[in-house]
Design an enzyme around this catalytic site. Structure first.
Site, PDB file in Angstrom:
ATOM      1  N   ASN A   9      -4.419   6.664 -19.833  1.00  0.00           N
ATOM      2  CA  ASN A   9      -4.668   8.062 -19.477  1.00  0.00           C
ATOM      3  C   ASN A   9      -3.320   8.682 -19.131  1.00  0.00           C
ATOM      4  OD1 ASN A   9      -5.410  10.493 -18.396  1.00  0.00           O
ATOM      5  ND2 ASN A   9      -6.464   9.635 -16.592  1.00  0.00           N
ATOM      6  N   LYS A  11      -2.712  11.674 -18.544  1.00  0.00           N
ATOM      7  CA  LYS A  11      -2.862  12.852 -17.673  1.00  0.00           C
ATOM      8  C   LYS A  11      -2.027  14.017 -18.243  1.00  0.00           C
ATOM      9  CE  LYS A  11      -4.039   9.805 -13.938  1.00  0.00           C
ATOM     10  NZ  LYS A  11      -4.167   9.588 -12.513  1.00  0.00           N
ATOM     11  N   HIS A  95     -13.398  12.333 -14.570  1.00  0.00           N
ATOM     12  CA  HIS A  95     -12.281  11.733 -13.829  1.00  0.00           C
ATOM     13  C   HIS A  95     -12.231  12.367 -12.440  1.00  0.00           C
ATOM     14  CE1 HIS A  95      -8.232  10.710 -12.598  1.00  0.00           C
ATOM     15  NE2 HIS A  95      -8.261   9.758 -13.506  1.00  0.00           N
ATOM     16  N   GLU A  97      -9.906  13.437 -10.713  1.00  0.00           N
ATOM     17  CA  GLU A  97      -9.068  14.646 -10.612  1.00  0.00           C
ATOM     18  C   GLU A  97      -9.843  15.864 -11.091  1.00  0.00           C
ATOM     19  OE1 GLU A  97      -5.726  13.013 -12.738  1.00  0.00           O
ATOM     20  OE2 GLU A  97      -5.393  11.629 -11.070  1.00  0.00           O
ATOM     21  N   GLU A 167     -13.184   3.834 -10.748  1.00  0.00           N
ATOM     22  CA  GLU A 167     -11.862   4.192 -10.227  1.00  0.00           C
ATOM     23  C   GLU A 167     -12.004   4.693  -8.802  1.00  0.00           C
ATOM     24  OE1 GLU A 167      -8.992   5.255 -13.631  1.00  0.00           O
ATOM     25  OE2 GLU A 167     -10.124   7.052 -13.196  1.00  0.00           O
ATOM     26  N   GLY A 173      -3.246   6.589  -8.436  1.00  0.00           N
ATOM     27  CA  GLY A 173      -1.913   7.156  -8.282  1.00  0.00           C
ATOM     28  C   GLY A 173      -1.281   6.886  -6.922  1.00  0.00           C
ATOM     29  N   SER A 212      -4.154   2.499  -9.944  1.00  0.00           N
ATOM     30  CA  SER A 212      -2.916   1.757  -9.690  1.00  0.00           C
ATOM     31  C   SER A 212      -2.889   0.373 -10.348  1.00  0.00           C
ATOM     32  CB  SER A 212      -2.641   1.658  -8.186  1.00  0.00           C
ATOM     33  OG  SER A 212      -2.468   2.950  -7.627  1.00  0.00           O
TER      34      SER A 212
HETATM   35  P1  PGA Z   1      -3.240   5.407 -11.978  1.00  0.00           P
HETATM   36  O1  PGA Z   1      -4.346   6.379 -12.606  1.00  0.00           O
HETATM   37  O2  PGA Z   1      -3.209   4.178 -12.848  1.00  0.00           O
HETATM   38  O3  PGA Z   1      -1.959   6.191 -12.049  1.00  0.00           O
HETATM   39  O4  PGA Z   1      -3.659   5.111 -10.597  1.00  0.00           O
HETATM   40  C1  PGA Z   1      -5.536   5.870 -13.140  1.00  0.00           C
HETATM   41  C2  PGA Z   1      -6.411   6.993 -13.601  1.00  0.00           C
HETATM   42  O5  PGA Z   1      -6.390   8.053 -12.955  1.00  0.00           O
HETATM   43  O6  PGA Z   1      -7.134   6.882 -14.593  1.00  0.00           O
END
Ligand code: PGA
Length: 250
Positions: A9, A11, A95, A97, A167, A173, A212
């Site tokens: 991803n 983003k 997601h 976010e 997640e 993140g 992460s």
């Molecule tokens: P990250 O993001 O690996 O940077 O924690 C994962 C995601 O949001 O899908």
């Protein structure tokens, strides 16, 4: 047991020049993808660029969001049919976010899930609890509700051709990964919920872990019984780390 799967991803990151270089480096280590299903979800404007560059590889294309509507006067939206047209196989849905920053509700996510399925895309349904919810011991209830709203909308059959990504919001993140045991506990809960509807679908569906994931922790996460791979954000922008994560899954 499904073959392992790793999805990147990106983003809202990238540029034409930066993507070309990242993809070139990833493709030069493509032995890493031999025994798994792999996908990259770039931002919309770069779908075609990625599609062209990965066309002779095992890498599949995915998008990060989709409209619940089919076509028409929805300025700024992108339909599932358009994503299919551009060669997408997957689309990330719900997601955290999008749920948190753009107020996407379970109902909207379920409507998008239906739109994705009708266009022949494979939805990657993202679910997970916040830190406060975990501290209140609500994790099981939260992920169950998020899945249930999709089942209520499209039925359990909708998961025949879908992926679930657990997640935990507190792990995305932040560098604070769930321990393999914490993640496995929730993955087992998700699979059990699905088993109550259809044991065969439950055993086939990919349940990915995200939050992460990095080159150092991927192997121990992916070795858990109900963790079928990962959804990788930050580390997917570092070619060597991403390749190492893919190798850890196979
Ligand atoms: P990250 O993001 O690996 O940077 O924690 C994962 C995601 O949001 O899908």
């Amino acid at each position: 047991m499904p073959a392992p799967m790793v999805i990147a991803n990106w983003k809202m990151n990238g540029s034409l020049i930066g993507n070309a270089s990242l993809l070139h480096q990833i493709l030069s280590g493509s032995d890493a993808f031999e025994h798994l299903e792999v996908g990259i979800c770039p931002p919309f404007p770069y779908l075609e660029q990625v599609s062209e560059q990965v066309s002779h590889s095992r890498i599949n294309l995915g998008a990060q969001n989709v409209s619940a509507f089919q076509s028409g006067a929805y300025t700024g939206e992108t339909s599932a049919a358009m994503l299919k047209d551009l060669g997408c196989r997957y689309v990330l849905l719900g997601h955290s976010e999008r749920r948190q920053l753009f107020q996407e509700s379970d109902h909207q996510v379920a409507a998008k899930f239906e739109a994705a399925l009708s266009a022949g895309l494979q939805p990657v349904l993202c679910i997970g609890e916040t830190l406060e919810q975990r501290q209140r011991e609500e994790t099981g209830r939260v992920v169950s509700t998020q899945i249930q709203s999709v089942i209520d909308h499209v039925g359990i059959q909708g998961f025949t051709n879908a992926v679930i990504a657990y997640e935990p919001v507190w792990a995305i993140g932040t560098g604070q990964t769930a321990t393999p045991e914490q993640a496995q506990e929730v993955h087992a809960h998700i699979r059990q919920l699905l088993t109550g509807y259809d044991a065969s679908i439950a055993s086939q569906v990919h349940i990915l872990y995200g939050g992460s994931v990095n080159a150092a922790n991927a192997r121990s996460l992916f070795s858990q019984k109900d963790i079928d791979g990962g959804l990788v954000g930050g580390a997917s922008l570092k070619p060597n780390d991403f390749l190492d994560i893919c190798r850890s899954a196979s």
